[in-house]
Design an enzyme around this catalytic site. Structure first.
Site, PDB file in Angstrom:
ATOM      1  N   GLY A  71       0.808  -1.218   0.000  1.00  0.00           N
ATOM      2  CA  GLY A  71       0.000   0.000   0.000  1.00  0.00           C
ATOM      3  C   GLY A  71       0.842   1.270   0.000  1.00  0.00           C
ATOM      4  O   GLY A  71       0.542   2.229  -0.716  1.00  0.00           O
ATOM      5  N   THR A  72       1.900   1.279   0.796  1.00  0.00           N
ATOM      6  CA  THR A  72       2.724   2.490   0.892  1.00  0.00           C
ATOM      7  C   THR A  72       3.355   2.820  -0.455  1.00  0.00           C
ATOM      8  O   THR A  72       3.330   3.972  -0.898  1.00  0.00           O
ATOM      9  CB  THR A  72       3.810   2.299   1.977  1.00  0.00           C
ATOM     10  OG1 THR A  72       3.154   2.018   3.220  1.00  0.00           O
ATOM     11  CG2 THR A  72       4.678   3.523   2.120  1.00  0.00           C
ATOM     12  N   ASN A 149      -8.771   3.705   7.933  1.00  0.00           N
ATOM     13  CA  ASN A 149      -8.172   2.595   8.680  1.00  0.00           C
ATOM     14  C   ASN A 149      -8.383   2.690  10.184  1.00  0.00           C
ATOM     15  O   ASN A 149      -8.276   1.691  10.877  1.00  0.00           O
ATOM     16  CB  ASN A 149      -6.681   2.494   8.375  1.00  0.00           C
ATOM     17  CG  ASN A 149      -5.977   3.821   8.450  1.00  0.00           C
ATOM     18  OD1 ASN A 149      -6.283   4.750   7.696  1.00  0.00           O
ATOM     19  ND2 ASN A 149      -5.048   3.946   9.369  1.00  0.00           N
ATOM     20  N   GLN A 177      -7.918  -0.490   2.931  1.00  0.00           N
ATOM     21  CA  GLN A 177      -8.794  -1.063   3.968  1.00  0.00           C
ATOM     22  C   GLN A 177     -10.108  -1.567   3.396  1.00  0.00           C
ATOM     23  O   GLN A 177     -10.780  -2.395   4.019  1.00  0.00           O
ATOM     24  CB  GLN A 177      -9.070  -0.020   5.066  1.00  0.00           C
ATOM     25  CG  GLN A 177      -7.851   0.337   5.891  1.00  0.00           C
ATOM     26  CD  GLN A 177      -7.415  -0.779   6.829  1.00  0.00           C
ATOM     27  OE1 GLN A 177      -8.197  -1.658   7.205  1.00  0.00           O
ATOM     28  NE2 GLN A 177      -6.152  -0.762   7.221  1.00  0.00           N
ATOM     29  N   SER A 197      -3.355  -3.486  -0.836  1.00  0.00           N
ATOM     30  CA  SER A 197      -2.256  -4.144  -0.140  1.00  0.00           C
ATOM     31  C   SER A 197      -2.717  -5.535   0.287  1.00  0.00           C
ATOM     32  O   SER A 197      -3.727  -5.668   0.987  1.00  0.00           O
ATOM     33  CB  SER A 197      -1.860  -3.317   1.085  1.00  0.00           C
ATOM     34  OG  SER A 197      -0.886  -4.009   1.821  1.00  0.00           O
ATOM     35  N   HIS A 199      -1.711  -7.792   2.421  1.00  0.00           N
ATOM     36  CA  HIS A 199      -1.722  -8.304   3.800  1.00  0.00           C
ATOM     37  C   HIS A 199      -2.940  -7.856   4.606  1.00  0.00           C
ATOM     38  O   HIS A 199      -3.151  -8.307   5.725  1.00  0.00           O
ATOM     39  CB  HIS A 199      -0.409  -7.989   4.530  1.00  0.00           C
ATOM     40  CG  HIS A 199      -0.217  -6.574   4.978  1.00  0.00           C
ATOM     41  ND1 HIS A 199      -0.491  -6.177   6.262  1.00  0.00           N
ATOM     42  CD2 HIS A 199       0.239  -5.469   4.341  1.00  0.00           C
ATOM     43  CE1 HIS A 199      -0.190  -4.883   6.393  1.00  0.00           C
ATOM     44  NE2 HIS A 199       0.243  -4.434   5.233  1.00  0.00           N
ATOM     45  N   THR A 235      12.476  -7.172 -10.316  1.00  0.00           N
ATOM     46  CA  THR A 235      12.014  -8.552 -10.521  1.00  0.00           C
ATOM     47  C   THR A 235      10.725  -8.794  -9.751  1.00  0.00           C
ATOM     48  O   THR A 235      10.638  -8.476  -8.560  1.00  0.00           O
ATOM     49  CB  THR A 235      13.113  -9.529 -10.051  1.00  0.00           C
ATOM     50  OG1 THR A 235      14.277  -9.271 -10.832  1.00  0.00           O
ATOM     51  CG2 THR A 235      12.693 -10.980 -10.225  1.00  0.00           C
ATOM     52  N   CYS A 323       0.912   2.230  12.476  1.00  0.00           N
ATOM     53  CA  CYS A 323       2.083   3.047  12.167  1.00  0.00           C
ATOM     54  C   CYS A 323       2.243   4.208  13.140  1.00  0.00           C
ATOM     55  O   CYS A 323       3.325   4.733  13.288  1.00  0.00           O
ATOM     56  CB  CYS A 323       1.987   3.591  10.755  1.00  0.00           C
ATOM     57  SG  CYS A 323       1.514   2.342   9.587  1.00  0.00           S
TER      58      CYS A 323
HETATM   59  C1  LIG Z   1      -5.346   2.985   4.509  1.00  0.00           C
HETATM   60  C2  LIG Z   1      -3.968   2.423   4.412  1.00  0.00           C
HETATM   61  N1  LIG Z   1      -3.156   2.826   3.439  1.00  0.00           N
HETATM   62  C3  LIG Z   1      -1.914   2.347   3.297  1.00  0.00           C
HETATM   63  C4  LIG Z   1      -1.401   1.436   4.183  1.00  0.00           C
HETATM   64  C5  LIG Z   1      -0.005   0.935   4.006  1.00  0.00           C
HETATM   65  O1  LIG Z   1      -0.012  -0.333   3.415  1.00  0.00           O
HETATM   66  P1  LIG Z   1       1.291  -1.287   3.509  1.00  0.00           P
HETATM   67  O2  LIG Z   1       1.336  -1.781   4.910  1.00  0.00           O
HETATM   68  O3  LIG Z   1       1.014  -2.384   2.533  1.00  0.00           O
HETATM   69  O4  LIG Z   1       2.459  -0.471   3.114  1.00  0.00           O
HETATM   70  C6  LIG Z   1      -2.205   0.999   5.247  1.00  0.00           C
HETATM   71  C7  LIG Z   1      -1.665   0.050   6.260  1.00  0.00           C
HETATM   72  O5  LIG Z   1      -1.920   0.176   7.444  1.00  0.00           O
HETATM   73  C8  LIG Z   1      -3.524   1.500   5.364  1.00  0.00           C
HETATM   74  O6  LIG Z   1      -4.338   1.120   6.356  1.00  0.00           O
END
Ligand SMILES: Cc1ncc(COP(=O)(O)O)c(C=O)c1O
Length: 387
Positions: A71-72, A149, A177, A197, A199, A235, A323
């Site tokens: 996601g990031t 989130n 989310q 994302s 996970h 890759t 985070c």
């Molecule tokens: C809304 C949202 N965006 C982005 C992320 C970041 O995703 P990743 O953990 O895959 O970098 C999160 C993770 O907590 C999230 O909740």
């Protein structure tokens, strides 16, 4: 000790079916998807198949799917990529975004971009009229998340994307989310860019998607080889990509039923806690909210103390986004919604998931109220309030 995991918005365990789908790509099918020989071709076929699956579940075309590290990265790519390719220097976002979006916008600000941060109402919603007022000729990008989130509020993305489209700016939504919890259809939403994302929906960590609508002005952010049609070098993470596609497939197939089940569990938890304890307040939209998420403020208590006491009896929850936990700042999401900082400090997020049962909810209802009562007895703010 019994473990009750109620932190699925932070991350989820990888489903056994997903592990099974991934395993061959670590061992006998280990090829590099760019290699010409048969092992490479098998890896390429697996990546292509995963791309088709992900595209079909988002109602996108396979060539609009770019695999990323999560996601990031997807958020960074969307925001920085459009800013680098755009013809203007103005970006719009909202006050309740994840830091992957907010801090990327802040970094752009340091580079000379102007950033407008839209406010939200007390339920965490962005007003499309407010967005209309903020758009201007130099606006290149609007980035507003699909579902929050911390509190789960679901934004009116279709309306926000429509308003943005009238101005010609690009619209990005962070659907990290939302995916697997509610339908995510890029055509219905009318978005140009969308982040996922794996996970968060029972797939592996370190793999994600950036959907890029065909024709969107965006530069690659990671350069190198010609992977992902030149849009993201490196890759391919073949096992991760295969696992993510399988996880998305399973989550979408079970979504309606699972969402109803989680909602019932959440309501039981919410009613149980508000019925047993005084001075408890719900954060987030009462209805327009992700089905598994419950964010509550318990007045006169510290979120961290509640979290640690719950952990001591095996219950895993969070005080906000993973985070930001460990920082002393109150949640930026709650303060943007008008929650006073001292109350924001007393907030907990329960995020339910596949393994949670009625029994888990009963366990929390048995263990948690005495914890809050004990902490309140010790709290100086309780004594001040009753003085
Ligand atoms: C809304 C949202 N965006 C982005 C992320 C970041 O995703 P990743 O953990 O895959 O970098 C999160 C993770 O907590 C999230 O909740």
């Amino acid at each position: 000790m019994r473990t009750v995991y109620m932190d699925h918005s932070a991350t989820t365990p990888v489903r056994p079916e997903v592990v099974e789908a991934m395993l061959p790509y670590f061992t006998e099918q280990f090829g590099n998807a760019s290699s010409v020989h048969h092992l490479g071709q098998r890896a390429r076929a697996a990546v292509d198949e995963a791309r088709d699956i992900v595209a079909a579940h988002l109602n996108a075309r396979p060539e609009e799917i770019v695999f990323t590290s999560g996601g990031t990265e997807s958020d960074n790519h969307a925001i920085r990529g459009v800013a680098a390719a755009g013809r203007g220097r103005h970006v719009i976002t909202s006050a309740v975004e994840h830091h992957a979006v907010l801090n990327t916008c802040k970094a752009l600000e340091k580079e000379g971009f102007e950033v407008t941060v839209l406010p939200v109402d007390e339920n965490g919603l962005v007003d499309p009229q407010e967005l209309r007022g903020a758009l201007r000729p130099g606006t290149v990008l609007v980035s507003i998340m699909m579902a929050n989130n911390e509190v789960g509020t679901i934004q009116p993305i279709r309306e926000l994307a429509e308003v943005t489209a009238e101005s010609g700016a690009v619209f990005h939504t962070d659907a990290v989310q939302a995916a697997g919890k509610m339908p995510v259809d890029v055509e219905e939403l009318g978005v140009d860019l969308l982040s996922l994302s794996a996970h968060k929906f029972y797939g592996p960590k370190g793999v994600g998607v950036l959907y890029i609508r065909a024709g969107t002005r965006i530069r690659p952010m990671q350069v190198g080889g010609h992977h992902e049609h030149g849009r993201r070098a490196g890759t391919e993470n073949v096992p991760g990509i295969v696992g993510m596609a399988r996880a998305l497939e399973l989550a979408c197939a079970e979504m309606d039923e699972e969402a109803q089940r989680l909602k019932r569990l959440r309501e039981h938890l919410q009613k149980g806690l508000t019925g047993r304890l005084e001075d408890v307040q719900l954060n987030g939209h009462p209805e327009q909210r992700l089905p598994h998420l419950l964010n509550l403020t318990f007045a006169y208590v510290e979120g961290e103390s509640m979290l640690l006491s719950l952990d001591a009896v095996g219950v895993c929850v969070s005080t906000g986004s993973a985070c930001t936990s460990g920082t002393l700042e109150p949640s930026h999401v709650l303060t943007a919604m008008g929650v006073r900082p001292e109350l924001a400090h007393g907030s907990l997020r329960f995020s339910l998931g596949r393994m949670n049962t009625e029994d888990d909810v009963e366990y929390v209802l048995e263990k948690f109220p005495p914890i809050v009562r004990r902490l309140r007895e010790m709290s100086p703010t309780t004594r001040e309030a009753s003085a």
